[in-house]
Design a protein around this motif. Structure first.
Motif, short mmCIF file in Angstrom:
data_model
loop_
_atom_site.label_atom_id
_atom_site.label_comp_id
_atom_site.label_asym_id
_atom_site.label_seq_id
_atom_site.Cartn_x
_atom_site.Cartn_y
_atom_site.Cartn_z
N VAL A 10 -12.16 -4.15 1.91
CA VAL A 10 -13.42 -3.82 1.24
C VAL A 10 -13.33 -2.41 0.68
N ASP A 11 -13.24 -2.32 -0.65
CA ASP A 11 -13.12 -1.03 -1.32
C ASP A 11 -13.61 -1.19 -2.75
N ASP A 12 -14.36 -0.22 -3.26
CA ASP A 12 -14.88 -0.36 -4.63
C ASP A 12 -13.84 0.01 -5.69
N ASP A 13 -12.69 0.51 -5.28
CA ASP A 13 -11.62 0.88 -6.21
C ASP A 13 -10.69 -0.31 -6.39
N PRO A 14 -10.68 -0.97 -7.57
CA PRO A 14 -9.83 -2.15 -7.76
C PRO A 14 -8.34 -1.86 -7.60
N ALA A 15 -7.90 -0.67 -8.00
CA ALA A 15 -6.49 -0.33 -7.85
C ALA A 15 -6.11 -0.23 -6.37
N MET A 16 -7.00 0.34 -5.56
CA MET A 16 -6.74 0.45 -4.13
C MET A 16 -6.72 -0.94 -3.48
N ARG A 17 -7.67 -1.80 -3.87
CA ARG A 17 -7.70 -3.16 -3.32
C ARG A 17 -6.41 -3.90 -3.64
N GLU A 18 -5.95 -3.75 -4.88
CA GLU A 18 -4.73 -4.45 -5.29
C GLU A 18 -3.51 -3.89 -4.56
N LEU A 19 -3.45 -2.58 -4.43
CA LEU A 19 -2.32 -1.94 -3.76
C LEU A 19 -2.21 -2.40 -2.31
N ILE A 20 -3.34 -2.33 -1.59
CA ILE A 20 -3.33 -2.75 -0.18
C ILE A 20 -3.08 -4.24 -0.06
N GLY A 21 -3.73 -5.03 -0.93
CA GLY A 21 -3.58 -6.48 -0.86
C GLY A 21 -2.15 -6.92 -1.09
N ASP A 22 -1.50 -6.35 -2.10
CA ASP A 22 -0.11 -6.72 -2.39
C ASP A 22 0.81 -6.35 -1.23
#
Length: 247
Positions: A10-22
């Motif tokens: 859960v993060d409002d930064d899409p780049a951070m979400r993608e980085l952690i998710g990947d």
């Protein structure tokens, strides 16, 4: 085949979400992402989650309030992420009931290590709860790579395929997963399925045959649902129960 632990980021930064998710996906985790409190609430309803990574700074709601409400209703592990270095913020995160916290910027390797530590600790706590007889509402069941979400009535195979169940098949499978290793008589299975008009005493065996065809590699030689001659049926596999959570 073990079911992959399911992490919600859960993060409002899409780049951070993608980085952690990947990164987590590359390290054998299932990952779902949310950008705000509303998406978080939806994810909690739709998925059987094992851990939440929660940024305290969200656009629509204070992450601290979300964490507090989650902890009031569930023991779902939470790792809080904050961009502030103040000791007071770290103390507040732990007082909210978070299992751990990280301050941005952080390394992905450290995040992975903390996730694994928290999940190990959570598994030990769950095992203790089972041996002492404590229980909670069950959101989902997992066995041998399969997952049955009781909220959405969605059965997912180890390969990720969604398996469609009739009302009767869902009811019977839920009864088996709630009591693994215990012999269930036809009367007990009938009682578990009474809410559905399509299950009758004479059709229990037929329903089980159909259910076997959906979850067994060889329905004629079942691995999971075994017949106990003269007694009934037994679910013969280890089952993990995932607790309900809401905010």
């Amino acid at each position: 085949m073990p079911t992959l632990a399911h992490i919600l980021v859960v993060d409002d930064d899409p780049a951070m979400r993608e980085l952690i998710g990947d990164y987590l996906s590359e390290n054998d985790f299932r990952v779902t992402s949310a950008s705000n409190g509303a998406e978080l609430a939806t994810a909690l309803q739709e998925h059987a989650l094992d851990l939440v990574i929660l940024d305290l700074k969200l656009p629509d709601e204070d992450g601290a309030q979300i964490a507090r409400r989650m902890r009031e209703t569930s023991s779902l592990p939470i790792i809080v992420v904050t961009g502030r270095l103040d000791e007071a913020d770290r103390v507040m995160a732990l007082e909210l009931g978070a299992d751990d916290y990280l301050t941005k910027p952080f390394s992905l390797r450290e995040l992975l290590a903390r996730i694994r530590t928290v999940l190990r600790r959570s598994s030990l706590t769950a095992a203790t709860a089972m041996t002492t007889g404590r229980s909670a509402d069950t959101r989902a069941y997992r066995f041998d790579g399969w997952e049955l979400n009781t909220g959405t009535r969605r059965l997912v195979s180890p390969s990720g395929e969604a398996i469609v169940l009739t009302n009767g098949e869902f009811s019977l499978l839920t009864a088996f997963l709630a009591a693994p290793g215990h012999i269930l008589t036809r009367d007990q299975l009938l009682e578990a399925s009474r809410m559905y008009d399509d299950v009758f005493d004479r059709s229990i065996d037929v329903q089980i045959l159909r259910l076997r065809r959906k979850i067994e590699a060889d329905p004629s030689n079942p691995r999971y649902i075994k017949t106990v001659r003269g007694a009934g049926y037994v679910f013969f596999d280890q089952v993990e129960k995932i607790r309900s959570v809401s905010i």
